[in-house]
Write a protein that holds these residues in place. Structure first.
Motif, PDB file in Angstrom:
ATOM      1  N   TYR A 197       0.830  -1.195   0.000  1.00 56.19           N
ATOM      2  CA  TYR A 197       0.000   0.000   0.000  1.00 56.19           C
ATOM      3  C   TYR A 197       0.869   1.250   0.000  1.00 56.19           C
ATOM      4  CZ  TYR A 197      -3.106   3.664   1.620  1.00 56.19           C
ATOM      5  OH  TYR A 197      -3.799   4.834   1.747  1.00 56.19           O
ATOM      6  N   GLN A 198       0.480   2.231  -0.794  1.00 57.68           N
ATOM      7  CA  GLN A 198       1.182   3.510  -0.833  1.00 57.68           C
ATOM      8  C   GLN A 198       0.134   4.615  -0.731  1.00 57.68           C
ATOM      9  OE1 GLN A 198       3.290   4.395  -4.475  1.00 57.68           O
ATOM     10  NE2 GLN A 198       4.761   5.648  -3.393  1.00 57.68           N
ATOM     11  N   ALA A 199       0.351   5.515   0.223  1.00 58.27           N
ATOM     12  CA  ALA A 199      -0.593   6.603   0.443  1.00 58.27           C
ATOM     13  C   ALA A 199      -0.682   7.487  -0.804  1.00 58.27           C
ATOM     14  CB  ALA A 199      -0.171   7.434   1.643  1.00 58.27           C
ATOM     15  N   LEU A 200      -1.856   8.056  -1.035  1.00 60.79           N
ATOM     16  CA  LEU A 200      -2.074   8.881  -2.225  1.00 60.79           C
ATOM     17  C   LEU A 200      -1.147  10.073  -2.286  1.00 60.79           C
ATOM     18  CD1 LEU A 200      -5.954   8.854  -2.543  1.00 60.79           C
ATOM     19  CD2 LEU A 200      -4.290   7.675  -3.966  1.00 60.79           C
ATOM     20  N   TYR A 201      -0.880  10.703  -1.126  1.00 62.77           N
ATOM     21  CA  TYR A 201      -0.011  11.887  -1.152  1.00 62.77           C
ATOM     22  C   TYR A 201       1.418  11.543  -1.528  1.00 62.77           C
ATOM     23  CZ  TYR A 201       1.793  10.644   3.490  1.00 62.77           C
ATOM     24  OH  TYR A 201       2.378  10.020   4.553  1.00 62.77           O
ATOM     25  N   ARG A 202       1.818  10.302  -1.371  1.00 62.20           N
ATOM     26  CA  ARG A 202       3.149   9.893  -1.827  1.00 62.20           C
ATOM     27  C   ARG A 202       3.127   9.462  -3.285  1.00 62.20           C
ATOM     28  NH1 ARG A 202       5.910   6.850   3.309  1.00 62.20           N
ATOM     29  NH2 ARG A 202       5.870   8.693   4.615  1.00 62.20           N
ATOM     30  N   LYS A 203       2.046   8.833  -3.693  1.00 64.54           N
ATOM     31  CA  LYS A 203       1.928   8.357  -5.067  1.00 64.54           C
ATOM     32  C   LYS A 203       1.837   9.524  -6.048  1.00 64.54           C
ATOM     33  CE  LYS A 203      -0.705   5.090  -7.809  1.00 64.54           C
ATOM     34  NZ  LYS A 203      -1.807   4.131  -7.806  1.00 64.54           N
ATOM     35  N   TYR A 204       1.116  10.565  -5.669  1.00 70.43           N
ATOM     36  CA  TYR A 204       0.881  11.694  -6.563  1.00 70.43           C
ATOM     37  C   TYR A 204       1.602  12.963  -6.115  1.00 70.43           C
ATOM     38  CZ  TYR A 204      -2.668   8.608  -8.405  1.00 70.43           C
ATOM     39  OH  TYR A 204      -3.304   7.537  -8.962  1.00 70.43           O
TER      40      TYR A 204
END
Length: 88
Positions: A3-10
């Motif tokens: 799992y990767q948090a959205l704020y890190r992914k984008y």
């Protein structure tokens, strides 16, 4: 799959992608362009204002080995800072 948090992914990858904080972005861009980097920078403020994103972009701009005043996203330093494996 991890799992990767959205704020890190984008997370924004260049100064041009930063939404808001234009006065900070302009100041940091000018410091890189003029090669007048201060000894230390303190990024502070409430959660979600882009402190880490701007700090990572600024680190890329300072450590980028390609020509120009902005991160190239192609050199080893830029890639290592993006994926979080750069020693500094």
């Amino acid at each position: 799959m991890e799992y990767q948090a959205l704020y890190r992914k984008y997370r924004s990858q260049t100064f041009d992608e930063i939404a808001g904080q234009q006065h900070i972005v302009r100041t940091l861009k000018n410091a890189v362009i003029r090669n007048k980097i201060a000894h230390a920078y303190l990024f502070c403020g409430p959660r979600g204002t882009g402190k880490t994103s701007i700090a990572k972009i600024f680190a890329k701009a300072m450590n980028c080995t390609c020509d120009g005043n902005k991160p190239c996203m192609q050199c080893d330093n830029c890639k290592m800072i993006t994926d979080g494996s750069h020693p500094d």
